[in-house]
Enzyme design. Structure first.
Site, PDB file in Angstrom:
ATOM      1  N   ARG A 169     -37.518  26.985  40.596  1.00 40.18           N
ATOM      2  CA  ARG A 169     -38.400  26.202  39.727  1.00 40.18           C
ATOM      3  C   ARG A 169     -38.125  24.705  39.843  1.00 40.18           C
ATOM      4  O   ARG A 169     -38.746  23.900  39.158  1.00 40.18           O
ATOM      5  CB  ARG A 169     -38.249  26.654  38.268  1.00 40.18           C
ATOM      6  CG  ARG A 169     -38.675  28.104  38.047  1.00 40.18           C
ATOM      7  CD  ARG A 169     -40.123  28.328  38.454  1.00 40.18           C
ATOM      8  NE  ARG A 169     -40.482  29.737  38.542  1.00 40.18           N
ATOM      9  CZ  ARG A 169     -41.601  30.193  39.057  1.00 40.18           C
ATOM     10  NH1 ARG A 169     -42.491  29.343  39.544  1.00 40.18           N
ATOM     11  NH2 ARG A 169     -41.847  31.491  39.110  1.00 40.18           N
ATOM     12  N   HIS A 217     -36.031  28.543  51.781  1.00 41.21           N
ATOM     13  CA  HIS A 217     -37.321  28.511  51.073  1.00 41.21           C
ATOM     14  C   HIS A 217     -37.298  27.358  50.076  1.00 41.21           C
ATOM     15  O   HIS A 217     -36.392  27.241  49.254  1.00 41.21           O
ATOM     16  CB  HIS A 217     -37.542  29.834  50.340  1.00 41.21           C
ATOM     17  CG  HIS A 217     -38.970  30.101  49.963  1.00 41.21           C
ATOM     18  ND1 HIS A 217     -39.722  29.217  49.199  1.00 41.21           N
ATOM     19  CD2 HIS A 217     -39.801  31.149  50.241  1.00 41.21           C
ATOM     20  CE1 HIS A 217     -40.932  29.712  49.027  1.00 41.21           C
ATOM     21  NE2 HIS A 217     -41.001  30.880  49.653  1.00 41.21           N
ATOM     22  N   TYR A 249     -40.684  26.695  44.335  1.00 41.97           N
ATOM     23  CA  TYR A 249     -42.102  26.950  44.085  1.00 41.97           C
ATOM     24  C   TYR A 249     -42.812  25.730  43.499  1.00 41.97           C
ATOM     25  O   TYR A 249     -44.031  25.601  43.623  1.00 41.97           O
ATOM     26  CB  TYR A 249     -42.269  28.125  43.124  1.00 41.97           C
ATOM     27  CG  TYR A 249     -41.787  29.450  43.652  1.00 41.97           C
ATOM     28  CD1 TYR A 249     -42.124  29.884  44.936  1.00 41.97           C
ATOM     29  CD2 TYR A 249     -41.001  30.294  42.872  1.00 41.97           C
ATOM     30  CE1 TYR A 249     -41.689  31.106  45.422  1.00 41.97           C
ATOM     31  CE2 TYR A 249     -40.563  31.518  43.347  1.00 41.97           C
ATOM     32  CZ  TYR A 249     -40.914  31.923  44.620  1.00 41.97           C
ATOM     33  OH  TYR A 249     -40.482  33.135  45.092  1.00 41.97           O
ATOM     34  N   HIS A 287     -44.569  26.669  50.418  1.00 43.78           N
ATOM     35  CA  HIS A 287     -45.950  26.945  50.059  1.00 43.78           C
ATOM     36  C   HIS A 287     -46.736  25.643  50.212  1.00 43.78           C
ATOM     37  O   HIS A 287     -46.342  24.628  49.623  1.00 43.78           O
ATOM     38  CB  HIS A 287     -46.048  27.440  48.622  1.00 43.78           C
ATOM     39  CG  HIS A 287     -45.422  28.792  48.406  1.00 43.78           C
ATOM     40  ND1 HIS A 287     -45.464  29.431  47.183  1.00 43.78           N
ATOM     41  CD2 HIS A 287     -44.751  29.629  49.243  1.00 43.78           C
ATOM     42  CE1 HIS A 287     -44.846  30.595  47.275  1.00 43.78           C
ATOM     43  NE2 HIS A 287     -44.403  30.737  48.512  1.00 43.78           N
ATOM     44  N   GLU A 321     -46.393  28.673  54.735  1.00 40.53           N
ATOM     45  CA  GLU A 321     -46.546  30.081  54.369  1.00 40.53           C
ATOM     46  C   GLU A 321     -48.011  30.417  54.116  1.00 40.53           C
ATOM     47  O   GLU A 321     -48.742  29.646  53.483  1.00 40.53           O
ATOM     48  CB  GLU A 321     -45.715  30.391  53.123  1.00 40.53           C
ATOM     49  CG  GLU A 321     -45.738  31.859  52.739  1.00 40.53           C
ATOM     50  CD  GLU A 321     -44.721  32.216  51.661  1.00 40.53           C
ATOM     51  OE1 GLU A 321     -44.927  33.250  50.994  1.00 40.53           O
ATOM     52  OE2 GLU A 321     -43.731  31.472  51.490  1.00 40.53           O
ATOM     53  N   ASP A 361     -46.906  36.038  55.268  1.00 40.24           N
ATOM     54  CA  ASP A 361     -46.493  36.910  54.174  1.00 40.24           C
ATOM     55  C   ASP A 361     -47.471  38.079  54.086  1.00 40.24           C
ATOM     56  O   ASP A 361     -48.667  37.874  53.881  1.00 40.24           O
ATOM     57  CB  ASP A 361     -46.478  36.130  52.855  1.00 40.24           C
ATOM     58  CG  ASP A 361     -45.915  36.936  51.702  1.00 40.24           C
ATOM     59  OD1 ASP A 361     -46.509  37.977  51.358  1.00 40.24           O
ATOM     60  OD2 ASP A 361     -44.889  36.539  51.127  1.00 40.24           O
ATOM     61  N   HIS A 382     -49.406  38.361  50.800  1.00 47.27           N
ATOM     62  CA  HIS A 382     -50.348  37.254  50.637  1.00 47.27           C
ATOM     63  C   HIS A 382     -51.588  37.417  51.518  1.00 47.27           C
ATOM     64  O   HIS A 382     -52.714  37.223  51.057  1.00 47.27           O
ATOM     65  CB  HIS A 382     -49.669  35.927  50.956  1.00 47.27           C
ATOM     66  CG  HIS A 382     -48.600  35.544  49.993  1.00 47.27           C
ATOM     67  ND1 HIS A 382     -47.834  34.402  50.145  1.00 47.27           N
ATOM     68  CD2 HIS A 382     -48.144  36.160  48.872  1.00 47.27           C
ATOM     69  CE1 HIS A 382     -46.959  34.329  49.148  1.00 47.27           C
ATOM     70  NE2 HIS A 382     -47.126  35.383  48.373  1.00 47.27           N
ATOM     71  N   HIS A 440     -42.626  37.315  56.106  1.00 45.75           N
ATOM     72  CA  HIS A 440     -42.203  37.849  54.813  1.00 45.75           C
ATOM     73  C   HIS A 440     -42.806  39.242  54.698  1.00 45.75           C
ATOM     74  O   HIS A 440     -44.031  39.388  54.722  1.00 45.75           O
ATOM     75  CB  HIS A 440     -42.729  36.978  53.669  1.00 45.75           C
ATOM     76  CG  HIS A 440     -41.967  35.713  53.468  1.00 45.75           C
ATOM     77  ND1 HIS A 440     -42.476  34.648  52.752  1.00 45.75           N
ATOM     78  CD2 HIS A 440     -40.732  35.334  53.862  1.00 45.75           C
ATOM     79  CE1 HIS A 440     -41.584  33.672  52.718  1.00 45.75           C
ATOM     80  NE2 HIS A 440     -40.521  34.069  53.386  1.00 45.75           N
ATOM     81  N   ASP A 450     -50.974  37.496  43.712  1.00 39.11           N
ATOM     82  CA  ASP A 450     -49.700  37.386  44.427  1.00 39.11           C
ATOM     83  C   ASP A 450     -48.626  38.111  43.623  1.00 39.11           C
ATOM     84  O   ASP A 450     -47.865  37.493  42.882  1.00 39.11           O
ATOM     85  CB  ASP A 450     -49.352  35.907  44.623  1.00 39.11           C
ATOM     86  CG  ASP A 450     -47.989  35.708  45.288  1.00 39.11           C
ATOM     87  OD1 ASP A 450     -47.382  36.709  45.714  1.00 39.11           O
ATOM     88  OD2 ASP A 450     -47.534  34.556  45.372  1.00 39.11           O
ATOM     89  N   HIS A 459     -45.741  40.956  44.496  1.00 38.63           N
ATOM     90  CA  HIS A 459     -45.089  41.758  45.522  1.00 38.63           C
ATOM     91  C   HIS A 459     -44.656  43.114  44.962  1.00 38.63           C
ATOM     92  O   HIS A 459     -44.360  43.250  43.777  1.00 38.63           O
ATOM     93  CB  HIS A 459     -43.855  41.029  46.055  1.00 38.63           C
ATOM     94  CG  HIS A 459     -44.170  39.725  46.722  1.00 38.63           C
ATOM     95  ND1 HIS A 459     -43.214  38.975  47.374  1.00 38.63           N
ATOM     96  CD2 HIS A 459     -45.326  39.032  46.841  1.00 38.63           C
ATOM     97  CE1 HIS A 459     -43.764  37.883  47.864  1.00 38.63           C
ATOM     98  NE2 HIS A 459     -45.052  37.893  47.536  1.00 38.63           N
ATOM     99  N   GLU A 481     -38.961  40.133  50.426  1.00 44.53           N
ATOM    100  CA  GLU A 481     -39.059  39.436  49.134  1.00 44.53           C
ATOM    101  C   GLU A 481     -39.552  40.408  48.066  1.00 44.53           C
ATOM    102  O   GLU A 481     -40.280  40.033  47.156  1.00 44.53           O
ATOM    103  CB  GLU A 481     -40.037  38.263  49.229  1.00 44.53           C
ATOM    104  CG  GLU A 481     -39.594  37.128  50.101  1.00 44.53           C
ATOM    105  CD  GLU A 481     -40.602  36.000  50.068  1.00 44.53           C
ATOM    106  OE1 GLU A 481     -40.180  34.840  50.031  1.00 44.53           O
ATOM    107  OE2 GLU A 481     -41.819  36.279  50.071  1.00 44.53           O
TER     108      GLU A 481
END
Length: 276
Positions: free
Chosen positions: A37, A67, A70, A107, A142, A176, A179, A211, A224, A226, A256
Site C-alpha cells: 500500500r 513488484h 499497488y 501496474h 503487467e 497475469d 487479469h 503471474h 480482479d 485471484h 499470486e
C-alpha cells in the site's frame, strides 16, 4: 528447467526469502519492494544481498521479480500521486541494481478520467525519465483486468506504452492469467489464439514473466480476484496447457494465489507434476 515460485514477504531479507523458496520447491520468487500500500522501503542490507546472491547461485534460483506497491499510479490526474509514483519507482530501480539482472513489475495505473491516451503518454513519459542505459533491471508492465479506468486492459494499450519508451530493451510485459481472462482474453478456451494475438500485437519476445493465478470471476468480468490453481473459472487444464506450451514454458512463473507458504508448496508440487 521449469521455473516457478510464489510471492514471499521481504520483511526478513533476501537470504530468508531464498531459503523459504527452496523449502517449498520453488526456484524463483516474487516480492514487494515495500509495503504494497506504499511506504518507505527498508534500507538495503548489503551483507544480506551478498549472502543471497551466493545462495541463489549455489541453489539454482533464477531471475526474481520485484513488484511495485499497488498505490503507484503513473497516470493519475493528481500531480501529487504521479510524483509519488516517480519517487517510488526511482528509488526501487536504484535498489534493484544491488541484485543485477532481475525484473521489476508494476501496474500501469488508472487514468482517473483523463482518458487512456493521456494515461499511456504519462506512463511512457515516466519510464523515459527514469530508465538509464546502464541499468540491468528490466521493467515489466503487467496485463490488467480492465476494472474502472485501468490502463493496460488490452494488448494494444500495452504496446502503445512500449512504443513510447525510448530504451526499449529495458522494458517488457508480465502476463497475469487471472487479469487477461477477466479482461476478455480466453486463455481457457483458446490459449493458442491469445498467444498468437499477443505475438502479433506486442511480440512474444517482450513477454518476460507470467503471474499464474486462477480467477474467482467468470470470463470477461473485468474484475480482479485471484483464486487457487484449479479452483476457479480457469481450471487446472488451462495451467497444464500454459506451462507446457513451447512458446512460454521457459519463462518464470509466479504464483499470486490466496495461499500461505504451505499452500504455495502444494501448488508448486501440483504444477511440477504437470510439467513436461
Amino acid at each position: 528447467m521449469f521455473k516457478i515460485g510464489s510471492h514471499l514477504s521481504s520483511s526478513k531479507g533476501f537470504l530468508h526469502m531464498g531459503k523459504e523458496a527452496l523449502s517449498i520447491g520453488a526456484n524463483t520468487f516474487q516480492f514487494f519492494t515495500r509495503n504494497p500500500r506504499g511506504s518507505k522501503a527498508k534500507e538495503i542490507d548489503e551483507k544480506d544481498v551478498a549472502a543471497f546472491r551466493e545462495f541463489a547461485e549455489e541453489n539454482g534460483i533464477g531471475v526474481i521479480l520485484a513488484h511495485a506497491p499497488y498505490t503507484l499510479n503513473a497516470c493519475s490526474k493528481d500531480e501529487h500521486t504521479r510524483e509519488f509514483a516517480r519517487m517510488t519507482m526511482e528509488d526501487d530501480l536504484r535498489r534493484m541494481e544491488y541484485l543485477p539482472g532481475n525484473y521489476y513489475n508494476f501496474h500501469p495505473g488508472s487514468h482517473t478520467g483523463q482518458g487512456p491516451e493521456e494515461g499511456i503518454r504519462q506512463i511512457s513519459g515516466l519510464l523515459n525519465e527514469l530508465l538509464r542505459p546502464e541499468q540491468t533491471t528490466t521493467v515489466l508492465l503487467e496485463t490488467m483486468a480492465g476494472k474502472g479506468t485501468e490502463v493496460g486492459r488490452s494488448f494494444e494499450e500495452l504496446r502503445a506504452i512500449l512504443d513510447g519508451v525510448e530504451l526499449e530493451g529495458h522494458v517488457g510485459v508480465c502476463l497475469d492469467t487471472c487479469h487477461v481472462y477477466d479482461a476478455g482474453y480466453d486463455i481457457a478456451g483458446d490459449l493458442d489464439r491469445v498467444l498468437e494475438e499477443f505475438d502479433r500485437v506486442i511480440g512474444l519476445d517482450r513477454l518476460k514473466a507470467i503471474h499464474i493465478n486462477d480467477s474467482k470471476n467468470p470470463f470477461a468480468s473485468h474484475k480482479d480476484r485471484h483464486e487457487k490453481i484449479g479452483e476457479g473459472s480457469l481450471g487446472l487444464q488451462t495451467f497444464v496447457n500454459l506451462i507446457n506450451d513451447p512458446r512460454v514454458k521457459e519463462l518464470p512463473f509466479y504464483l499470486e494465489t490466496p495461499n500461505d507458504l504451505e499452500g504455495y508448496g502444494r501448488e508448486i508440487q501440483l504444477l511440477r507434476e504437470q510439467s513436461r
